[in-house]
Design a protein around this motif. Structure first.
Motif, PDB file in Angstrom:
ATOM      1  N   ALA A 127       0.827  -1.207   0.000  1.00  5.79           N
ATOM      2  CA  ALA A 127       0.000   0.000   0.000  1.00  5.79           C
ATOM      3  C   ALA A 127       0.861   1.256   0.000  1.00  5.79           C
ATOM      4  CB  ALA A 127      -0.937  -0.002   1.207  1.00  5.79           C
ATOM      5  N   ILE A 128       1.883   1.281   0.847  1.00  4.93           N
ATOM      6  CA  ILE A 128       2.736   2.477   0.946  1.00  4.93           C
ATOM      7  C   ILE A 128       3.550   2.677  -0.327  1.00  4.93           C
ATOM      8  CG2 ILE A 128       4.697   3.482   2.174  1.00  4.93           C
ATOM      9  CD1 ILE A 128       3.665   2.144   4.712  1.00  4.93           C
ATOM     10  N   SER A 129       4.147   1.601  -0.851  1.00  2.00           N
ATOM     11  CA  SER A 129       5.006   1.749  -2.034  1.00  2.00           C
ATOM     12  C   SER A 129       4.200   2.147  -3.264  1.00  2.00           C
ATOM     13  CB  SER A 129       5.770   0.452  -2.290  1.00  2.00           C
ATOM     14  OG  SER A 129       4.884  -0.643  -2.456  1.00  2.00           O
ATOM     15  N   MET A 130       3.032   1.543  -3.451  1.00  2.00           N
ATOM     16  CA  MET A 130       2.208   1.867  -4.615  1.00  2.00           C
ATOM     17  C   MET A 130       1.746   3.320  -4.589  1.00  2.00           C
ATOM     18  SD  MET A 130       1.579  -0.138  -7.161  1.00  2.00           S
ATOM     19  CE  MET A 130       0.058   0.628  -7.719  1.00  2.00           C
ATOM     20  N   THR A 131       1.303   3.778  -3.421  1.00  2.00           N
ATOM     21  CA  THR A 131       0.779   5.140  -3.348  1.00  2.00           C
ATOM     22  C   THR A 131       1.897   6.181  -3.424  1.00  2.00           C
ATOM     23  OG1 THR A 131       0.665   4.754  -0.958  1.00  2.00           O
ATOM     24  CG2 THR A 131      -1.390   4.755  -2.158  1.00  2.00           C
ATOM     25  N   THR A 132       3.071   5.842  -2.935  1.00  2.00           N
ATOM     26  CA  THR A 132       4.194   6.774  -3.077  1.00  2.00           C
ATOM     27  C   THR A 132       4.526   6.983  -4.554  1.00  2.00           C
ATOM     28  OG1 THR A 132       5.129   6.107  -0.948  1.00  2.00           O
ATOM     29  CG2 THR A 132       6.607   7.199  -2.496  1.00  2.00           C
ATOM     30  N   CYS A 163      -0.762  13.147   0.820  1.00  2.00           N
ATOM     31  CA  CYS A 163      -1.555  12.349   1.754  1.00  2.00           C
ATOM     32  C   CYS A 163      -1.818  10.925   1.262  1.00  2.00           C
ATOM     33  CB  CYS A 163      -2.900  13.050   1.963  1.00  2.00           C
ATOM     34  SG  CYS A 163      -3.435  13.070   3.665  1.00  2.00           S
ATOM     35  N   LEU A 164      -1.546  10.646   0.005  1.00  2.00           N
ATOM     36  CA  LEU A 164      -1.926   9.362  -0.580  1.00  2.00           C
ATOM     37  C   LEU A 164      -1.393   8.146   0.191  1.00  2.00           C
ATOM     38  CD1 LEU A 164      -1.714   9.918  -4.447  1.00  2.00           C
ATOM     39  CD2 LEU A 164      -3.740   9.611  -3.040  1.00  2.00           C
ATOM     40  N   PRO A 165      -0.093   8.094   0.558  1.00  2.00           N
ATOM     41  CA  PRO A 165       0.388   6.886   1.252  1.00  2.00           C
ATOM     42  C   PRO A 165      -0.342   6.597   2.557  1.00  2.00           C
ATOM     43  CG  PRO A 165       2.241   8.179   0.442  1.00  2.00           C
ATOM     44  CD  PRO A 165       1.021   9.022   0.261  1.00  2.00           C
ATOM     45  N   MET A 166      -0.666   7.626   3.321  1.00  2.00           N
ATOM     46  CA  MET A 166      -1.329   7.403   4.600  1.00  2.00           C
ATOM     47  C   MET A 166      -2.796   7.017   4.430  1.00  2.00           C
ATOM     48  SD  MET A 166       0.834   7.545   7.030  1.00  2.00           S
ATOM     49  CE  MET A 166       1.995   6.782   5.866  1.00  2.00           C
ATOM     50  N   ALA A 168      -3.947   5.210   1.895  1.00  2.00           N
ATOM     51  CA  ALA A 168      -3.897   3.803   1.489  1.00  2.00           C
ATOM     52  C   ALA A 168      -3.553   2.899   2.665  1.00  2.00           C
ATOM     53  CB  ALA A 168      -2.873   3.623   0.372  1.00  2.00           C
ATOM     54  N   LEU A 169      -2.587   3.307   3.482  1.00  2.00           N
ATOM     55  CA  LEU A 169      -2.221   2.509   4.648  1.00  2.00           C
ATOM     56  C   LEU A 169      -3.392   2.424   5.619  1.00  2.00           C
ATOM     57  CD1 LEU A 169      -0.130   0.941   6.275  1.00  2.00           C
ATOM     58  CD2 LEU A 169       0.695   3.126   7.207  1.00  2.00           C
ATOM     59  N   GLY A 170      -4.105   3.526   5.800  1.00  2.00           N
ATOM     60  CA  GLY A 170      -5.273   3.511   6.681  1.00  2.00           C
ATOM     61  C   GLY A 170      -6.351   2.554   6.194  1.00  2.00           C
ATOM     62  N   ASP A 171      -6.597   2.514   4.877  1.00  2.00           N
ATOM     63  CA  ASP A 171      -7.568   1.567   4.330  1.00  2.00           C
ATOM     64  C   ASP A 171      -7.127   0.128   4.554  1.00  2.00           C
ATOM     65  OD1 ASP A 171      -9.313   3.504   3.456  1.00  2.00           O
ATOM     66  OD2 ASP A 171      -8.497   3.608   1.437  1.00  2.00           O
ATOM     67  N   THR A 172      -5.832  -0.131   4.393  1.00  2.00           N
ATOM     68  CA  THR A 172      -5.305  -1.478   4.619  1.00  2.00           C
ATOM     69  C   THR A 172      -5.441  -1.882   6.087  1.00  2.00           C
ATOM     70  OG1 THR A 172      -3.713  -1.168   2.817  1.00  2.00           O
ATOM     71  CG2 THR A 172      -3.265  -2.944   4.377  1.00  2.00           C
ATOM     72  N   LEU A 173      -5.152  -0.971   6.999  1.00  2.00           N
ATOM     73  CA  LEU A 173      -5.296  -1.255   8.426  1.00  2.00           C
ATOM     74  C   LEU A 173      -6.765  -1.475   8.790  1.00  2.00           C
ATOM     75  CD1 LEU A 173      -2.771   1.381   9.808  1.00  2.00           C
ATOM     76  CD2 LEU A 173      -2.448  -1.114   9.748  1.00  2.00           C
ATOM     77  N   ALA A 224      -3.637  15.788   9.959  1.00  4.46           N
ATOM     78  CA  ALA A 224      -4.557  14.916  10.693  1.00  4.46           C
ATOM     79  C   ALA A 224      -4.474  13.477  10.202  1.00  4.46           C
ATOM     80  CB  ALA A 224      -5.985  15.435  10.562  1.00  4.46           C
ATOM     81  N   THR A 225      -4.347  13.300   8.897  1.00  2.00           N
ATOM     82  CA  THR A 225      -4.298  11.954   8.320  1.00  2.00           C
ATOM     83  C   THR A 225      -3.030  11.217   8.735  1.00  2.00           C
ATOM     84  OG1 THR A 225      -5.610  12.688   6.414  1.00  2.00           O
ATOM     85  CG2 THR A 225      -4.374  10.630   6.172  1.00  2.00           C
ATOM     86  N   TYR A 226      -1.886  11.890   8.703  1.00  2.00           N
ATOM     87  CA  TYR A 226      -0.630  11.253   9.097  1.00  2.00           C
ATOM     88  C   TYR A 226      -0.656  10.852  10.568  1.00  2.00           C
ATOM     89  CZ  TYR A 226       2.259  11.517   4.915  1.00  2.00           C
ATOM     90  OH  TYR A 226       2.788  11.287   3.667  1.00  2.00           O
TER      91      TYR A 226
END
Length: 473
Positions: A127-132, A163-166, A168-173, A224-226
């Motif tokens: 999730a993090i690598s793709m969105t980065t 904000c994209l990586p966070m 995506a990571l939030g959706d995965t979590l 806020a998202t981070y």
């Protein structure tokens, strides 16, 4: 000492009233204290529903404050940027945020802990690598074509991609926590903590004298998202330490990706479908119209989140019942989830139609232009609720491809209608396109579930046909 509705009623209510309420109180006790998976699914859905109610109140308050501070034009810019960023963040998970709900119960049941550790690790890194990568590519595209875009969109979009990586990571979590029915850990960060933090940070910026523009709102959302996602990451990781002992990881990326990709198409088309109308309005109309339309859609979320709440509690149970090959129990549970979705949605829709105009007035006088749109769009929302989380059932049953085709077709219908109706009829055209698309989606999903799984998943359906499900061609 556990709470008992029956005992409480016996103690405090008249005997005659207690006898009349006894069947309902027994059901309430079964829901609150039941240990079977059906009761757990109901409880998870109920908790998710409560979270979404609180979230809707917070979102309404924060969006009203933002609209009042920023004005219709700047608020419209912020809305279009943020909706786009959330869509891209969700899509870039490529389905892992949902497929993990399927794999975690399966690996725990079969004690394949190496694979479980592998998918938990892989889903987050992916999730993090793709969105980065996507954020860098999107920012480069915006910068390169900046002369072809309206100038007021360029900087907010460039900032939003941070904000994209966070996201995506939030959706995965979210999916990771839902796989264990940790509904509070799954939903609270995204739907309560993040919007509250955004409002607090925006309020601090406003009090400090910063002009409340779309750029300031995007920066506050990024902070806020981070903060929210990183704390959620710590909580989810710590929770899993008590479930899975340390050990080796087995990475089966090809297998997981093959399953996740069709789910990505389903989730992606669905997510685009639920947000395409805002993007299409942004394509054909000015930011002030985008703001009015988004405020109206935000009110509709009060109805639509019933569906998301039931889905949050049902997905894991669908997966478990499918793996037990108990078709009768699966069919009965599917029909239950349709009822859980429809009746609360209908009740909330009626309340919303009564209170819609004063609620829109909170955003500002000019936002009441969106009130007539509610009567059009609520038809689609209620129609969609009548079939419950049907696409979740198809996903858990391994019917991702046909489900993706349904949503692709529905999205095409929505976009084509929007292109025709919005230039001709403005916001009314956008509302009609959305409502028709949702009715089309509900009918198509019902027919697909019946054909592929031999389950009549409709709130007013008769007896379920008891046949084994057809194999995917």
């Amino acid at each position: 000492m556990r709470f008992s509705a029956v005992q409480t009623a016996d103690r405090f209510l008249p005997e005659k009233l207690t006898r009349q309420l006894h069947p309902w109180l027994l059901r309430l006790d079964a829901l609150l204290d039941g240990t079977n998976q059906h009761a757990v699914a109901q409880r998870v859905s109920l908790i998710a529903f409560g979270i979404r109610i609180i979230s809707a109140a917070i979102a309404l308050l924060s969006q009203v404050i933002f609209a009042r501070w920023m004005g219709q034009f700047e608020y419209g810019i912020f809305v279009l940027v943020w909706v786009t960023v959330v869509i891209l963040g969700n899509l870039s998970c490529l389905g892992f945020q949902t497929s993990i709900i399927r794999y975690v119960p399966e690996y725990l049941e079969s004690n394949q802990l190496n694979r479980l550790r592998g998918i938990l690790f892989t889903s987050k890194i992916f999730a993090i690598s793709m969105t980065t990568f996507l954020a860098l590519a999107a920012a480069a595209g915006i910068y390169h074509f900046r002369d072809a875009l309206e100038a007021y969109y360029v900087t907010p979009f460039l900032l939003g991609f941070v904000c994209l990586p966070m996201i995506a990571l939030g959706d995965t979590l979210d999916g990771t926590a839902r796989s264990r029915s940790w509904v509070l850990v799954a939903l609270t960060p995204t739907y309560i903590v993040r919007p509250v933090l955004t409002l607090i940070i925006m309020s601090i910026a406003h009090a400090a004298g910063f002009t409340p523009t779309a750029i300031i709102a995007v920066i506050c959302s990024i902070i806020a998202t981070y903060l929210t996602t990183l704390v959620q990451l710590l909580v989810v990781n710590n929770r899993f330490k008590s479930v899975i002992p340390p050990g080796n990881r087995s990475i089966r990326f090809g297998e997981w990706f093959t399953v996740s990709l069709p789910i990505f198409l389903v989730e992606g088309f669905f997510f685009l479908l639920t947000n395409a109308d805002v993007l299409m309005v942004g394509r054909f109309m000015e930011p002030d119209k985008v703001a009015t339309y988004f405020a109206t859609v935000k009110l509709l979320a009060l109805v639509h989140f019933v569906y998301f709440s039931v889905k949050a509690g049902a997905a894991q149970r669908y997966s478990e019942l499918i793996h037990t090959t108990d078709h009768a129990q699966l069919a009965a549970f599917a029909r239950d989830t349709a009822r859980w979705t429809f009746w609360p949605s209908l009740a909330m829709a009626l309340v919303l139609l009564l209170l819609g105009k004063p609620l829109l007035y909170l955003f500002g006088d000019e936002f009441t232009e969106g009130y007539p749109l509610l009567f059009i769009m609520v038809i689609g929302v209620v129609a969609r609720a009548s079939v419950g989380p049907a696409e979740s059932l198809l996903n858990m049953a391994g019917k991702q491809k046909i489900c993706a085709a349904v949503y692709a077709l529905t999205l095409i219908v929505n976009i084509c209608l929007s292109i025709v109706l919005i230039p001709a009829y403005g916001l009314t055209g956008a509302a009609c396109a959305t409502a028709f698309s949702m009715v089309f989606e509900a009918v198509t999903l019902t027919l697909t579930v019946y054909k592929r799984l031999n389950i009549t998943m409709f709130v007013f359906a008769g007896r379920v046909i008891e046949k084994p499900a057809k194999e995917e061609v």
